[in-house]
Design a protein around this motif. Structure first.
Motif, PDB file in Angstrom:
ATOM      1  N   GLU A 522       0.841  -1.198   0.000  1.00  0.00           N
ATOM      2  CA  GLU A 522       0.000   0.000   0.000  1.00  0.00           C
ATOM      3  C   GLU A 522       0.878   1.252   0.000  1.00  0.00           C
ATOM      4  O   GLU A 522       1.853   1.343   0.735  1.00  0.00           O
ATOM      5  N   GLY A 523       0.522   2.204  -0.820  1.00  0.00           N
ATOM      6  CA  GLY A 523       1.260   3.446  -0.925  1.00  0.00           C
ATOM      7  C   GLY A 523       2.391   3.423  -1.932  1.00  0.00           C
ATOM      8  O   GLY A 523       2.970   4.466  -2.254  1.00  0.00           O
ATOM      9  N   ALA A 524       2.700   2.227  -2.483  1.00  0.00           N
ATOM     10  CA  ALA A 524       3.799   2.136  -3.450  1.00  0.00           C
ATOM     11  C   ALA A 524       3.467   2.864  -4.744  1.00  0.00           C
ATOM     12  O   ALA A 524       4.350   3.435  -5.391  1.00  0.00           O
ATOM     13  N   ASP A 525       2.182   2.861  -5.121  1.00  0.00           N
ATOM     14  CA  ASP A 525       1.812   3.543  -6.366  1.00  0.00           C
ATOM     15  C   ASP A 525       2.011   5.047  -6.263  1.00  0.00           C
ATOM     16  O   ASP A 525       2.337   5.710  -7.263  1.00  0.00           O
ATOM     17  N   ASP A 526       1.858   5.619  -5.060  1.00  0.00           N
ATOM     18  CA  ASP A 526       2.128   7.057  -4.887  1.00  0.00           C
ATOM     19  C   ASP A 526       3.611   7.357  -5.075  1.00  0.00           C
ATOM     20  O   ASP A 526       3.983   8.378  -5.677  1.00  0.00           O
ATOM     21  N   VAL A 527       4.457   6.467  -4.564  1.00  0.00           N
ATOM     22  CA  VAL A 527       5.900   6.681  -4.689  1.00  0.00           C
ATOM     23  C   VAL A 527       6.328   6.636  -6.154  1.00  0.00           C
ATOM     24  O   VAL A 527       7.079   7.506  -6.627  1.00  0.00           O
ATOM     25  N   VAL A 528       5.842   5.638  -6.897  1.00  0.00           N
ATOM     26  CA  VAL A 528       6.275   5.524  -8.288  1.00  0.00           C
ATOM     27  C   VAL A 528       5.704   6.667  -9.130  1.00  0.00           C
ATOM     28  O   VAL A 528       6.356   7.137 -10.077  1.00  0.00           O
ATOM     29  N   ALA A 529       4.505   7.154  -8.785  1.00  0.00           N
ATOM     30  CA  ALA A 529       3.950   8.294  -9.520  1.00  0.00           C
ATOM     31  C   ALA A 529       4.803   9.542  -9.314  1.00  0.00           C
ATOM     32  O   ALA A 529       5.058  10.306 -10.267  1.00  0.00           O
ATOM     33  N   THR A 530       5.268   9.756  -8.085  1.00  0.00           N
ATOM     34  CA  THR A 530       6.133  10.905  -7.822  1.00  0.00           C
ATOM     35  C   THR A 530       7.486  10.744  -8.511  1.00  0.00           C
ATOM     36  O   THR A 530       8.055  11.716  -9.032  1.00  0.00           O
ATOM     37  N   LEU A 531       8.010   9.529  -8.522  1.00  0.00           N
ATOM     38  CA  LEU A 531       9.265   9.288  -9.234  1.00  0.00           C
ATOM     39  C   LEU A 531       9.116   9.574 -10.726  1.00  0.00           C
ATOM     40  O   LEU A 531      10.029  10.133 -11.360  1.00  0.00           O
ATOM     41  N   GLU A 532       7.982   9.204 -11.303  1.00  0.00           N
ATOM     42  CA  GLU A 532       7.753   9.480 -12.723  1.00  0.00           C
ATOM     43  C   GLU A 532       7.719  10.983 -12.989  1.00  0.00           C
ATOM     44  O   GLU A 532       8.291  11.470 -13.973  1.00  0.00           O
ATOM     45  N   ARG A 533       7.051  11.721 -12.095  1.00  0.00           N
ATOM     46  CA  ARG A 533       7.028  13.172 -12.262  1.00  0.00           C
ATOM     47  C   ARG A 533       8.422  13.761 -12.110  1.00  0.00           C
ATOM     48  O   ARG A 533       8.787  14.731 -12.806  1.00  0.00           O
TER      49      ARG A 533
END
Length: 587
Positions: A522-533
């Motif tokens: 849980e919360g991993a998708d937020d981390v990868v979205a920020t990394l993409e940005r």
């Protein structure tokens, strides 16, 4: 059968079947590694399993299988080819230990290699449909490179819309596919033909175009429609192996548009010259990287689950065999071999895999029972094997369909090899394997859960930081500019986006699991979205640096804001990542 060695033919057919399952659309050279490496590892597993089955008792064999499961599971964390190799190692070891064949271990291994290499040879020699124009050996490479230019054009069309993010992800996938297609072994001894050099030059020319298009998407301001016409004409030139002709030049009113125009001019020149080398702007993984993947959190967690499933299923199968639960059938090896496929996380969520496997096995067994009742033997069974083999490429689109086709093929091979019809026992063994994997797959493991996702996220963060650090170093002066620095930048950018795509895939698979497993990520998708940005912003900074030689306070503020947001999200999910580069404070 013609020469009286039917059992060796069965082994070769099993190897060809597994190679067919591993094959995917792509270039011929890529298929050599994709099919050949797992085949070699599978031959080793078959030899080891044969020797162990002849010399070890049930307890020692179970311990050996558990150890092989731990090794193969850790190796599978390296990547798709390694995952296929780990699977074939275990499946072949189970077949070697349990399949009643008169041949020795080395004879079985040679037959196994022969079956797989026969498929590799056909893959290299036979043209694909519709590829007879020109040098058909490079049709997969041409399609892959042309797909990159099409993806660039689609991203340019989506700039300023809510489709831009999805189109940028599609560009990453196209670049990954082209990179894989071009990294296989050479078809000729020397740096290959002019066609190969031309494709390498065309791929390299797509990298600055992708960079400029990503910067435009990050800015979010719509671009003129003619901006996408150039990449589309380049895509057509790649597919037709023709010259580009005149390319419409975009406006040069912004740094990213000027970069796009320069990239188009560079591409036109590269297409005309057709010169290029085999450097695809990639860096080989070091031995340390491989060891870190195998023994890291993801490799340890998956290795333990595979060891538990493979060892437990082998122990239960041998116990049932010695209790004569199988009756006249001597194929206890089916149970551990089935468990290997079920425990693979890259085939979908665990419960979905189990349900698809059960449904596909029942359907395949019922179909085979009907065929076996009416087909002549052995000619009809051999025809059924050939038909099932032809259906494998289509069936791989869905795990249940693949299972049904493979079940028919395997049952036919078993009868060709001299064993009786085994549809009913095949269903029972599959359902038992499903139960074993469901239980073992949801047991808590030592350490922090979600190791595979965390390992992918850590790799993505490291790649993103390396890319950012290089771009920041380019802002330090002219010494950091030039062709070599720019090529390294494209290398780091490719690695960052590829690592992010792999993390996205792992997160999507983990999120579809039952809550007992999904909660660990849980919360991993937020981390990868920020990394993409962050990587998108870094790309925009790189394009601006090429245009002006320095970053504006606004760019620096954007980078610092994203790094602060990433640090907060990372702490919330308890993710360990390398230290972020130091970004100067705007102002």
């Amino acid at each position: 059968m013609v020469v009286g060695r039917t059992t060796l033919g069965v082994v070769a057919a099993i190897a060809a079947m597994l190679a067919g399952i591993n094959d995917r659309p792509g270039s011929r050279r890529g298929s050599v590694r994709r099919l050949g490496v797992p085949a070699v590892v599978g031959a080793v597993g078959l030899f080891v399993g044969t020797v162990a089955g002849d010399r070890l008792g049930a307890v020692a064999l179970t311990v050996l299988f558990a150890g092989l499961g731990l090794l193969a599971g850790g190796i599978s964390a390296v990547g798709p080819v390694a995952s296929a190799a780990g699977t074939q190692l275990l499946v072949a070891a189970a077949i070697g230990a349990g399949m009643p064949l008169p041949e020795s271990g080395w004879e079985r291994a040679v037959a196994y290699l022969g079956g797989a290499l026969w498929l590799v040879l056909l893959r290299l020699v036979l043209p694909t449909p519709g590829s007879l124009v020109g040098d058909y050996r490079f049709d997969g490479e041409r399609d892959a490179v042309a797909g990159v230019y099409d993806a660039v054009a689609e991203l340019l069309d989506a700039v300023g819309t809510d489709r831009a993010t999805a189109r940028r992800a599609a560009l990453t996938a196209a670049l990954d596919h082209a990179q894989d297609a071009l990294t296989g072994p050479r078809l000729r001894r020397y740096a290959s033909s002019s066609a190969e050099r031309r494709l390498h030059a065309q791929y390299a020319a797509a990298l600055p175009l992708g960079e400029a298009a990503t910067a435009l998407a990050w800015a979010g301001e719509p671009v003129p429609a003619r901006a996408s016409q150039g990449p589309r004409r380049l895509a057509a030139a790649v597919r037709g192996n023709t010259h580009t002709g005149p390319l419409p030049a975009p406006s040069r009113s912004a740094p990213a548009l000027r970069a796009l125009d320069d990239a188009l001019l560079h591409a036109a020149e590269a297409f005309d010259r057709g010169k290029g080398d085999r450097d695809l702007h990639t860096r080989r993984r070091t031995a340390r990287d491989l060891v870190r993947s195998v023994f890291g959190a993801g490799g340890r967690e998956y290795g333990l689950r595979v060891a538990l499933c493979f060892g437990a299923s082998a122990a239960i199968a041998q116990g049932l065999y010695r209790a004569q639960w199988y009756g006249q059938h001597e194929h206890w090896y089916w149970l551990p071999a089935t468990a290997v496929f079920l425990v693979k996380p890259d085939l979908g969520p665990l419960v979905s895999r189990v349900l698809c496997r059960a449904a596909g096995t029942v359907l395949g067994a019922v179909l085979f029972a009907g065929f076996a009742a009416v087909l002549p033997r052995p000619e009809g069974l051999i025809a059924l094997v050939a038909l099932s083999g032809a259906l494998i490429p289509v069936a791989t689109r869905h795990f249940a369909a693949q299972t049904a086709v493979v079940t028919v093929l395997v049952l036919a091979l078993v009868m060709v090899g001299g064993e009786p019809q085994a549809s009913v026992s095949r269903i029972g063994e599959t359902l038992l394997a499903c139960a074993i994997v469901l239980v073992a797959g949801h047991l808590p493991m030592p350490g922090q859960g979600g190791g595979g996702v965390r390992a992918r996220l850590g790799a993505a963060g490291q790649a993103a930081y390396a890319y950012l650090d290089h771009v920041l170093s380019e802002s330090g002066g002219a010494a950091h500019h030039g062709a070599d620095a720019r090529a390294l930048r494209w290398t780091l950018r490719r690695e960052a986006y590829r690592a992010l795509a792999e993390a996205r895939t792992a997160i999507a698979l983990a999120a579809a699991e039952l809550p007992a497993l999904a909660r660990h990520t849980e919360g991993a998708d937020d981390v990868v979205a920020t990394l993409e940005r962050l990587v998108d912003t870094t790309t925009a900074c790189a394009v601006h640096l090429d245009d002006s030689g320095r970053l504006t306070p606004w760019h620096l503020a954007q980078l610092n804001e994203l790094l602060d947001e990433l640090a907060e999200e990372r702490d919330q999910v308890g993710l360990r990542m390398p230290h972020a580069p130091e970004v100067p404070i705007a102002g």
